[in-house]
Write a protein that holds these residues in place. Structure first.
Motif, PDB file in Angstrom:
ATOM      1  N   ALA A   5       0.810  -1.221   0.000  1.00 19.94           N
ATOM      2  CA  ALA A   5       0.000   0.000   0.000  1.00 19.94           C
ATOM      3  C   ALA A   5       0.838   1.264   0.000  1.00 19.94           C
ATOM      4  N   PHE A   6       2.144   1.113  -0.097  1.00 18.71           N
ATOM      5  CA  PHE A   6       3.046   2.256  -0.019  1.00 18.71           C
ATOM      6  C   PHE A   6       3.099   2.956  -1.376  1.00 18.71           C
ATOM      7  N   MET A   7       2.814   4.287  -1.377  1.00 19.10           N
ATOM      8  CA  MET A   7       2.679   4.987  -2.665  1.00 19.10           C
ATOM      9  C   MET A   7       3.971   5.073  -3.463  1.00 19.10           C
ATOM     10  N   ASP A   8       5.111   5.048  -2.780  1.00 17.04           N
ATOM     11  CA  ASP A   8       6.374   5.251  -3.484  1.00 17.04           C
ATOM     12  C   ASP A   8       7.051   3.965  -3.945  1.00 17.04           C
ATOM     13  N   VAL A   9       6.436   2.844  -3.650  1.00 14.25           N
ATOM     14  CA  VAL A   9       6.950   1.605  -4.238  1.00 14.25           C
ATOM     15  C   VAL A   9       5.938   1.161  -5.291  1.00 14.25           C
ATOM     16  N   ILE A  10       6.357   1.287  -6.537  1.00 10.38           N
ATOM     17  CA  ILE A  10       5.420   1.066  -7.637  1.00 10.38           C
ATOM     18  C   ILE A  10       5.790  -0.201  -8.385  1.00 10.38           C
ATOM     19  N   GLU A  11       4.889  -1.183  -8.362  1.00 12.60           N
ATOM     20  CA  GLU A  11       5.165  -2.430  -9.064  1.00 12.60           C
ATOM     21  C   GLU A  11       4.490  -2.403 -10.425  1.00 12.60           C
ATOM     22  N   ILE A  12       5.270  -2.632 -11.456  1.00 13.92           N
ATOM     23  CA  ILE A  12       4.723  -2.633 -12.809  1.00 13.92           C
ATOM     24  C   ILE A  12       4.927  -4.010 -13.421  1.00 13.92           C
ATOM     25  N   ASP A  13       3.840  -4.572 -13.940  1.00 16.94           N
ATOM     26  CA  ASP A  13       3.959  -5.842 -14.626  1.00 16.94           C
ATOM     27  C   ASP A  13       4.091  -5.556 -16.118  1.00 16.94           C
ATOM     28  N   LYS A  20       6.386  11.156 -14.495  1.00 21.10           N
ATOM     29  CA  LYS A  20       6.118  10.721 -13.111  1.00 21.10           C
ATOM     30  C   LYS A  20       7.371  10.679 -12.248  1.00 21.10           C
ATOM     31  N   VAL A  21       8.495  10.252 -12.823  1.00 15.91           N
ATOM     32  CA  VAL A  21       9.691  10.114 -11.977  1.00 15.91           C
ATOM     33  C   VAL A  21      10.182  11.458 -11.441  1.00 15.91           C
ATOM     34  N   ARG A  22       9.762  12.542 -12.079  1.00 21.26           N
ATOM     35  CA  ARG A  22      10.199  13.871 -11.617  1.00 21.26           C
ATOM     36  C   ARG A  22       9.516  14.254 -10.308  1.00 21.26           C
ATOM     37  N   ILE A  23       8.331  13.665 -10.079  1.00 15.63           N
ATOM     38  CA  ILE A  23       7.595  14.005  -8.860  1.00 15.63           C
ATOM     39  C   ILE A  23       8.300  13.377  -7.657  1.00 15.63           C
ATOM     40  N   MET A  24       8.547  14.173  -6.632  1.00 18.17           N
ATOM     41  CA  MET A  24       9.273  13.682  -5.455  1.00 18.17           C
ATOM     42  C   MET A  24       8.482  12.599  -4.725  1.00 18.17           C
ATOM     43  N   PRO A  25       9.166  11.739  -3.992  1.00 20.82           N
ATOM     44  CA  PRO A  25       8.457  10.707  -3.221  1.00 20.82           C
ATOM     45  C   PRO A  25       7.435  11.346  -2.299  1.00 20.82           C
ATOM     46  N   LYS A  56      11.585   7.954   1.436  1.00 20.64           N
ATOM     47  CA  LYS A  56      12.821   8.586   1.016  1.00 20.64           C
ATOM     48  C   LYS A  56      13.077   8.390  -0.472  1.00 20.64           C
ATOM     49  N   LYS A  57      12.680   7.251  -0.984  1.00 21.36           N
ATOM     50  CA  LYS A  57      12.976   6.920  -2.376  1.00 21.36           C
ATOM     51  C   LYS A  57      11.770   6.302  -3.062  1.00 21.36           C
ATOM     52  N   LYS A  58      11.569   6.744  -4.293  1.00 29.80           N
ATOM     53  CA  LYS A  58      10.585   6.068  -5.134  1.00 29.80           C
ATOM     54  C   LYS A  58      11.248   4.834  -5.728  1.00 29.80           C
ATOM     55  N   VAL A  59      10.622   3.678  -5.575  1.00 34.42           N
ATOM     56  CA  VAL A  59      11.211   2.468  -6.140  1.00 34.42           C
ATOM     57  C   VAL A  59      10.254   1.884  -7.176  1.00 34.42           C
ATOM     58  N   TYR A  60      10.723   1.801  -8.409  1.00 35.48           N
ATOM     59  CA  TYR A  60       9.926   1.150  -9.453  1.00 35.48           C
ATOM     60  C   TYR A  60      10.399  -0.288  -9.617  1.00 35.48           C
ATOM     61  N   ILE A  61       9.502  -1.217  -9.365  1.00 41.78           N
ATOM     62  CA  ILE A  61       9.850  -2.626  -9.588  1.00 41.78           C
ATOM     63  C   ILE A  61       9.155  -3.052 -10.878  1.00 41.78           C
ATOM     64  N   LYS A  63      15.223   6.353 -21.774  1.00 42.22           N
ATOM     65  CA  LYS A  63      15.328   7.797 -21.539  1.00 42.22           C
ATOM     66  C   LYS A  63      15.391   8.087 -20.042  1.00 42.22           C
ATOM     67  N   THR A  64      14.536   7.433 -19.259  1.00 44.76           N
ATOM     68  CA  THR A  64      14.532   7.700 -17.818  1.00 44.76           C
ATOM     69  C   THR A  64      15.777   7.143 -17.148  1.00 44.76           C
ATOM     70  N   LEU A  65      16.275   6.031 -17.666  1.00 47.02           N
ATOM     71  CA  LEU A  65      17.484   5.452 -17.053  1.00 47.02           C
ATOM     72  C   LEU A  65      18.713   6.309 -17.345  1.00 47.02           C
ATOM     73  N   GLU A  66      18.645   7.071 -18.461  1.00 45.46           N
ATOM     74  CA  GLU A  66      19.794   7.889 -18.846  1.00 45.46           C
ATOM     75  C   GLU A  66      19.996   9.084 -17.928  1.00 45.46           C
ATOM     76  N   GLU A  67      18.883   9.635 -17.434  1.00 47.42           N
ATOM     77  CA  GLU A  67      19.001  10.815 -16.567  1.00 47.42           C
ATOM     78  C   GLU A  67      18.091  10.644 -15.365  1.00 47.42           C
ATOM     79  N   PRO A  68      18.431   9.734 -14.500  1.00 45.82           N
ATOM     80  CA  PRO A  68      17.523   9.421 -13.387  1.00 45.82           C
ATOM     81  C   PRO A  68      17.618  10.461 -12.270  1.00 45.82           C
TER      82      PRO A  68
END
Ligand SMILES: Nc1ncnc2c1ncn2[C@@H]1O[C@H](COP(=O)(O)OP(=O)(O)OP(=O)(O)O)[C@@H](O)[C@H]1O
Ligand SMILES: [Mg+2]
Ligand SMILES: [Zn+2]
Length: 499
Positions: free
Chosen positions: A85-93, A109-114, A118-123, A140-145
């Motif tokens: 239920a944690f908003m900053d841990v986002i699981e994507i299938d 979306k990644v620009r928005i702060m947690p 402390k950290k947004k985690v995309y799984i 693109k997002t991995l290039e400038e995270p």
């Protein structure tokens, strides 16, 4: 509803992860030293802990009271992440349509702060399923995270992931878990329950290194008998036969015992065992024999349990490794084709008879008298022998009795003798002929242990001492007895000889 075992037993701390030591150690250290990377790729077979470790990692970087790299599992963040239920841990299938859409708006979306931690985690699970377009968006997002974001990609097929993505990730391999590791975890799960150790062993062997699959099988067995687990239950749940049965069947093949093969096969199929599954198990049994005969002890067996090892060792010694490999390949090949067959029984029978020593099928059922054996050879060679051995006395040698007694003393020696034809018994010498297909049998019999046993039995049966001559015969002399056997077994009209 009760939570499935595999979900209930999802590890919540790095220390609870079974196996994967190197990966886990590296990740714990990275968290403890505050040096986590912004992108990880977890690659490895299914059910080995990738998603579990990703979630532990997500907790560890967000935990309010981490300890030596481990999450506390007690603070609000940890508990919310565990709950999903944690908003900053986002699981994507990545395998779902929604997943692809989510990747598409990732860049904004990644620009928005947690929001909560402390950290947004995309799984991103099954990341190899992304389309080219989605991979580009991800790249693109991995290039400038942004510093507040971390990506954990998980895949069972890392070779499908573009190198541009791979080069931006720290890559960690997850390996199949060993049988021992799986059994250890299963033991922990069943606790003091009434469970046969052989049952857990059987589950571990069939799980193919996946702890999730192992827990799934255990779950089904526990339901079946209200908390008790026996080896037979495991076999029933999986629809497979146990290795004792496989050993019997392979023993019959080795001895050229056609009747035995047909009876055992029929029994399993009548009990409702799946033919394809059976072939697969048989292939694995032969594969284990191959491992025993080449690498020897100490390697993990796919289906042969510790109890069955002594017999398996003897069986492994009866084939050359080339023949063992051929058996494995043949069965694998058949397993693929069985699906298309409406009568798998006959395909299976033919396959097993085909694995018998070429002429052995017939001989082992009823040993020919030397007279018969001689009569089966072409007249020309008989004439030649008559010239060479004028004093030869046909039909008098009590070979069947010798075989009987050898079988009683040592089954393996008996099986080696099975394809032999008595060519003659005169001048104190018993001459045994082997067609080229049985070179291995001939050579094995020449070894002291086997040879001495045969000589001893010869003396016991006939009352006089003999020496043994093991002769390589010309290829023609074994005739087409396999085809003959097949015709007798399947009926004339079912056998078609393909050259
Ligand atoms: N290394 C492991 N240690 C402890 N439990 C494990 C491990 N691997 C798998 N499990 C068990 O199996 C379940 C599934 O594991 P997980 O989802 O982490 O596997 P996965 O590698 O992500 O598999 P998939 O590729 O199919 O997604 C877990 O809930 C846990 O019960
Ligand atoms: Mg997963
Ligand atoms: Zn915590």
């Amino acid at each position: 509803m009760q939570l499935a075992l595999y979900r209930y037993w999802r590890p919540q701390r790095f220390a609870e992860v079974v196996g994967q030591e190197t990966t886990v150690r590296a990740l714990v250290n990275a968290v403890a030293q505050g040096r986590v990377s912004h992108a990880y790729l977890f690659s490895g077979p299914r059910g080995t802990g990738k998603t579990s470790v990703a979630k532990i990692m997500a907790k560890a970087v967000n935990c309010e009271a981490p300890w030596e790299g481990e999450p506390c599992n007690a603070c609000w963040c940890c508990r919310e992440i565990t709950r999903g239920a944690f908003m900053d841990v986002i699981e994507i299938d990545a395998a779902s349509n929604r997943g692809i859409d989510e990747i598409r708006d990732l860049r904004e979306k990644v620009r928005i702060m947690p929001a909560q931690g402390k950290k947004k985690v995309y799984i991103i699970d099954e990341v190899h399923m992304l389309t080219q377009e989605a991979f580009n968006a991800l790249l693109k997002t991995l290039e400038e995270p942004p510093a507040s974001v971390m990506f954990i990609l998980a895949t069972t097929e890392s070779h499908k992931i573009p190198s541009t993505i791979l080069s931006r990730c720290q890559i960690y391999g997850f390996r199949r878990l060993s049988g021992e590791e799986i059994v250890g975890r299963l033991q922990q799960v069943v606790g003091q329950g009434s469970v046969e150790p052989a049952a857990l062993d059987a589950i571990a062997r069939r799980a193919g290194g996946s702890l999730r699959d192992a827990l799934g099988i255990l779950d089904q067995c526990l339901v079946l008998r209200n908390g008790e687990v026996r080896k037979q239950d495991v076999m029933d749940v999986l629809g497979i036969v146990d290795d004792g049965y496989l050993g019997d069947l392979v023993g019959c093949v080795a001895a050229g015992d056609v009747r035995g093969v047909l009876t055992l096969l029929g029994r399993a199929l009548d009990e409702g065992k799946d033919a394809q599954q059976l072939v697969r198990e048989l292939a694995l049994y032969w594969r284990d024999l191959l491992v025993l005969s080449t690498v020897g002890e100490g390697m993990e067996m796919a289906v042969i349990s510790t109890d069955s090892l002594p017999r398996a060792r003897e069986q492994a010694a009866m084939w050359s490794s080339t023949a063992l490999l051929a058996a494995v390949e043949k069965l694998m090949d058949i397993s693929g084709r069985l699906r298309l067959q409406d009568n798998p029984r006959y395909v299976l029978e033919a396959a097993l008879l085909g694995l018998m020593p070429v002429a052995g099928g017939r001989e082992a059922l009823r040993m020919p008298t030397p007279g018969e054996a001689a009569a089966r050879r072409p007249a020309a060679s008989r004439a030649r022998e008559a010239r060479e051995n004028p004093a030869r006395e046909e039909g008098a040698f009590p070979w069947a009795q010798v075989m009987q007694r050898v079988k009683h003393k040592r089954v393996t020696t008996h099986a080696l003798l099975a394809p032999a034809q008595v060519l003659g018994s005169e001048g104190g010498v018993v001459r045994l002929g082997f067609s080229p297909a049985f070179t291995f049998h001939r050579e094995k019999l020449a070894e002291r242990e086997n040879r001495e046993l045969v000589l001893q039995v010869l003396e016991e049966v006939t009352g006089s001492r003999w020496s043994l001559e093991l002769v390589q015969m010309a290829p023609e002399s074994n005739g087409n007895s396999l085809v003959q056997t097949a015709k007798e077994v399947f009926g004339e009209d079912r056998v078609e000889v393909k050259e």
